[in-house]
Design an enzyme around this catalytic site. Sequence first.
Site, PDB file in Angstrom:
ATOM      1  N   LYS A  66       0.837  -1.204   0.000  1.00 15.47           N
ATOM      2  CA  LYS A  66       0.000   0.000   0.000  1.00 15.47           C
ATOM      3  C   LYS A  66       0.870   1.251   0.000  1.00 15.47           C
ATOM      4  CE  LYS A  66      -3.879  -2.438   2.062  1.00 15.47           C
ATOM      5  NZ  LYS A  66      -4.703  -2.778   3.234  1.00 15.47           N
ATOM      6  N   GLN A  76      -4.435  -1.267   9.473  1.00 15.74           N
ATOM      7  CA  GLN A  76      -4.512  -2.615   8.900  1.00 15.74           C
ATOM      8  C   GLN A  76      -5.163  -3.586   9.871  1.00 15.74           C
ATOM      9  OE1 GLN A  76      -3.742  -3.267   5.780  1.00 15.74           O
ATOM     10  NE2 GLN A  76      -3.923  -5.488   5.808  1.00 15.74           N
ATOM     11  N   ASP A 124     -10.536   3.420   3.983  1.00 12.20           N
ATOM     12  CA  ASP A 124     -11.058   2.044   3.905  1.00 12.20           C
ATOM     13  C   ASP A 124     -12.582   2.038   3.788  1.00 12.20           C
ATOM     14  OD1 ASP A 124      -9.296  -0.158   3.930  1.00 12.20           O
ATOM     15  OD2 ASP A 124      -8.799   0.166   6.047  1.00 12.20           O
TER      16      ASP A 124
HETATM   17  N1  GUN Z   1      -6.852  -6.461   6.076  1.00 15.81           N
HETATM   18  C1  GUN Z   1      -7.131  -7.160   4.942  1.00 15.81           C
HETATM   19  N2  GUN Z   1      -7.696  -6.362   4.015  1.00 15.81           N
HETATM   20  C2  GUN Z   1      -7.772  -5.129   4.562  1.00 15.81           C
HETATM   21  C3  GUN Z   1      -8.255  -3.876   4.087  1.00 15.81           C
HETATM   22  O1  GUN Z   1      -8.743  -3.726   2.961  1.00 15.81           O
HETATM   23  N3  GUN Z   1      -8.143  -2.836   4.958  1.00 15.81           N
HETATM   24  C4  GUN Z   1      -7.620  -2.978   6.194  1.00 15.81           C
HETATM   25  N4  GUN Z   1      -7.572  -1.899   6.970  1.00 15.81           N
HETATM   26  N5  GUN Z   1      -7.173  -4.118   6.659  1.00 15.81           N
HETATM   27  C5  GUN Z   1      -7.249  -5.195   5.840  1.00 15.81           C
END
Ligand code: GUN
Length: 303
Positions: free
Chosen positions: A53, A97, A120
């Site tokens: 990311k 995350q 998100d």
């Molecule tokens: N863990 C797995 N996928 C995601 C996501 O799209 N966002 C976040 N914050 N954590 C994740």
Amino acid sequence: MGNILDGKAIAEKVRAEVRADVTSFVAEHGRAPGLTVVLVGEDPASVVYTRNKEKSAKECGIAGTLLRLPADTPEAEVLALVAKLNGDDAVDGILVQLPLPRHVREAEVLRAIDPDKDVDGFHALNAGRLATGQPALVPCTPTGCMRLIAESGVELAGARAVVVGRSNIVGKPMAQLLLAKHATVTIAHSRTRDLPAVCREADVLVAAVGRAEMVRGDWVKPGAVVIDVGINRDTNGKLVGDVAFAEARERASWITPVPGGVGPMTIACLLANTVAAARARTAARRGLRERPGQRGLHGGARR
Ligand code: GUN
């Protein structure tokens, strides 16, 4: 035999759009949009995801930062960090995350994130905005699925859409997005009676259940568009989706592969959300009334 919806190629198109949008944002505001990713602990998959990311953000000209905290960080410290990022004007997007270590309550942390920085789209306020047709930050995976569906050219107004899976992150927002495009939407799940028959009604079938190759070829209506959100390992350790791809492709008009379908779209949509958040925040700060359908945001009027 259905056509392949190439998520890698379409994600590259989205990233090119984001790069262009970042360039004009920088020209207008003299700074890059900022995305801060917070990782608590050492979960190996999360380490890879969060690095990707940060790296993808930087590749698009976004000021990407990865903040790592030890696994035993007290919840209060995580909340204090979120509060600090909420107050930092250079930060337009905050992503914590998941999963978090067990002693840190996920709901509390997600609730603490400023909804206007919630790239998100997991905050309840954004879920509510989406459900009520207001401009919202929308979860990245369903946003990516909608872009793939749009690329197929299928007309959603009046179409039958079936979403298999009812998670807050994928199934529910996916259903809302399809509804906003005037599809007739069914959310199916593990307790749905005669799931194959329900799926066979779908002009657009979205599988987001997390069970390897559960959706069989004869569950697919001939000519349907099939979107596979699953990422699973089969008994041989091979990466497979929630859909039995070869069988389903025989009947589908368009279908996403795994890997190379929905997966690459998610990060691209996170970057798009970050620029959208930056634009919405700067517009709000200038005292401008946020217009529905503002670039990048899922505005009520635009849908
Ligand atoms: N863990 C797995 N996928 C995601 C996501 O799209 N966002 C976040 N914050 N954590 C994740």
